[in-house]
Design a protein around this motif. Structure first.
Motif, PDB file in Angstrom:
ATOM      1  N   ILE A  55      -3.962   5.573 -27.491  1.00  0.00           N
ATOM      2  CA  ILE A  55      -3.121   6.257 -28.477  1.00  0.00           C
ATOM      3  C   ILE A  55      -3.313   5.637 -29.857  1.00  0.00           C
ATOM      4  N   SER A  56      -3.486   6.475 -30.851  1.00  0.00           N
ATOM      5  CA  SER A  56      -3.510   6.032 -32.242  1.00  0.00           C
ATOM      6  C   SER A  56      -2.060   5.860 -32.691  1.00  0.00           C
ATOM      7  N   ALA A  57      -1.839   4.975 -33.671  1.00  0.00           N
ATOM      8  CA  ALA A  57      -0.447   4.713 -34.050  1.00  0.00           C
ATOM      9  C   ALA A  57      -0.308   4.279 -35.495  1.00  0.00           C
ATOM     10  N   ILE A  58       0.888   4.529 -36.014  1.00  0.00           N
ATOM     11  CA  ILE A  58       1.296   3.938 -37.275  1.00  0.00           C
ATOM     12  C   ILE A  58       1.920   2.605 -36.892  1.00  0.00           C
ATOM     13  N   GLN A  59       1.282   1.515 -37.297  1.00  0.00           N
ATOM     14  CA  GLN A  59       1.743   0.185 -36.929  1.00  0.00           C
ATOM     15  C   GLN A  59       2.613  -0.362 -38.051  1.00  0.00           C
ATOM     16  N   GLN A  60       3.820  -0.765 -37.702  1.00  0.00           N
ATOM     17  CA  GLN A  60       4.747  -1.328 -38.672  1.00  0.00           C
ATOM     18  C   GLN A  60       4.863  -2.839 -38.439  1.00  0.00           C
ATOM     19  N   PRO A  61       5.145  -3.600 -39.485  1.00  0.00           N
ATOM     20  CA  PRO A  61       5.278  -5.053 -39.329  1.00  0.00           C
ATOM     21  C   PRO A  61       6.637  -5.404 -38.721  1.00  0.00           C
ATOM     22  N   ILE A  62       6.789  -5.188 -37.427  1.00  0.00           N
ATOM     23  CA  ILE A  62       8.067  -5.339 -36.740  1.00  0.00           C
ATOM     24  C   ILE A  62       8.661  -6.735 -36.934  1.00  0.00           C
ATOM     25  N   GLN A  63       7.839  -7.771 -36.829  1.00  0.00           N
ATOM     26  CA  GLN A  63       8.368  -9.131 -36.992  1.00  0.00           C
ATOM     27  C   GLN A  63       8.914  -9.346 -38.401  1.00  0.00           C
ATOM     28  N   ASP A  64       8.218  -8.841 -39.414  1.00  0.00           N
ATOM     29  CA  ASP A  64       8.691  -8.981 -40.795  1.00  0.00           C
ATOM     30  C   ASP A  64       9.994  -8.207 -40.997  1.00  0.00           C
ATOM     31  N   ILE A  65      10.077  -7.023 -40.428  1.00  0.00           N
ATOM     32  CA  ILE A  65      11.286  -6.212 -40.552  1.00  0.00           C
ATOM     33  C   ILE A  65      12.464  -6.919 -39.875  1.00  0.00           C
ATOM     34  N   GLY A  66      12.233  -7.452 -38.683  1.00  0.00           N
ATOM     35  CA  GLY A  66      13.292  -8.164 -37.972  1.00  0.00           C
ATOM     36  C   GLY A  66      13.745  -9.406 -38.710  1.00  0.00           C
ATOM     37  N   LYS A  67      12.792 -10.180 -39.222  1.00  0.00           N
ATOM     38  CA  LYS A  67      13.135 -11.400 -39.965  1.00  0.00           C
ATOM     39  C   LYS A  67      13.943 -11.054 -41.205  1.00  0.00           C
ATOM     40  N   SER A  68      13.545 -10.006 -41.906  1.00  0.00           N
ATOM     41  CA  SER A  68      14.266  -9.589 -43.101  1.00  0.00           C
ATOM     42  C   SER A  68      15.693  -9.166 -42.762  1.00  0.00           C
ATOM     43  N   ALA A  69      15.845  -8.451 -41.649  1.00  0.00           N
ATOM     44  CA  ALA A  69      17.175  -8.011 -41.230  1.00  0.00           C
ATOM     45  C   ALA A  69      18.066  -9.210 -40.914  1.00  0.00           C
ATOM     46  N   VAL A  70      17.537 -10.192 -40.182  1.00  0.00           N
ATOM     47  CA  VAL A  70      18.320 -11.383 -39.838  1.00  0.00           C
ATOM     48  C   VAL A  70      18.650 -12.178 -41.090  1.00  0.00           C
ATOM     49  N   ASP A  71      17.676 -12.357 -41.975  1.00  0.00           N
ATOM     50  CA  ASP A  71      17.926 -13.076 -43.224  1.00  0.00           C
ATOM     51  C   ASP A  71      19.035 -12.409 -44.026  1.00  0.00           C
TER      52      ASP A  71
END
Length: 98
Positions: A55-71
């Motif tokens: 499957i082709s995909a739009i890859q998002q920086p999940i770790q960066d998004i999660g870290k930003s949310a926690v911060d």
């Protein structure tokens, strides 16, 4: 979607799980990926590596998004502003060039 729109050439699934479900329905209808219909998903976590074609995909920086949310949650002065995270297309074999 396929019943009412036979001209559909692409399914854009909002998750890897839904893309795999789309694969199943597409194949049940005798259609071929990507020859008859292309499939793209948001984010891949590994299950798609066993699909054929992958499957082709739009890859998002999940770790960066999660870290930003926690911060933001732990911040003494949380910002309510928007943050932009860059995504990229991971092109595998589930997309047909038009």
């Amino acid at each position: 979607i396929l019943d009412g729109n036979p001209e559909v050439s692409l399914v854009f699934a909002c998750s890897e799980e839904l893309a795999i479900g789309a694969y199943q329905i597409i194949r049940e209808r005798g259609l071929r990926i990507p020859d008859d219909i292309s499939v793209i998903a948001f984010d891949l976590y590994g299950v798609s590596l066993i699909t054929s074609p992958e499957i082709s995909a739009i890859q998002q920086p999940i770790q960066d998004i999660g870290k930003s949310a926690v911060d933001t949650l732990l911040s003494e002065n949380p910002s309510h502003g928007n943050r932009v995270f860059h995504s990229s297309l991971v092109s595998k074999n589930s997309i047909r060039r038009l």
